[in-house]
Design a protein around this motif. Structure first.
Motif: not given
Length: 127
Positions: A31-38, A68-70
């Protein structure tokens, strides 16, 4: 965890460089959220060692992502990238990702594929 000079793994993905292409594969059920994306972008930039690459990104392991991640991946996620091939296999992911590419407008050439050989052929022009 760095596995070798050109292979890296974190809890979300595997990264490796082969034939001047950076391969990026999400692990299953991410699951990609902003923290994971960063984290993913920071780790990718680290393995690239200040060199830009065309990137083959296998997103088949991603089960969900937030806006936010996208948005982050479409813009800041393009640092040190020449072009991006996204590989997916699910019709729903294909539809959502196609829509996102139109709305998010990534800052480097980005195309969606279901076939890895076609994705690699697209990246050849950017090596």
């Amino acid at each position: 965890m760095r596995l070798s000079a050109d292979h890296y793994e974190n809890e979300y993905a595997h990264f490796w460089i082969r034939n001047n292409i950076l391969f990026f594969e999400y692990k299953p059920n991410v699951v990609v959220n902003l923290t994971v994306a960063q984290r993913i972008v920071a780790d990718r930039i680290q393995i690239q060692n200040e060199k830009a690459y065309p990137i083959l990104c296998d997103i088949r392991g991603v089960v969900d992502s937030d806006k936010a991640a996208r948005d982050y991946l479409a813009q800041s996620g393009s640092v040190l990238t020449k072009a991006v091939s996204l590989i997916t296999h699910q019709s729903v992911s294909l539809l959502i990702t196609s829509f996102y590419l139109k709305i998010g407008k990534p800052s480097v050439p980005t195309k969606l594929f279901t076939d890895e050989s076609a994705a690699l052929a697209f990246l050849e022009a950017y090596k």
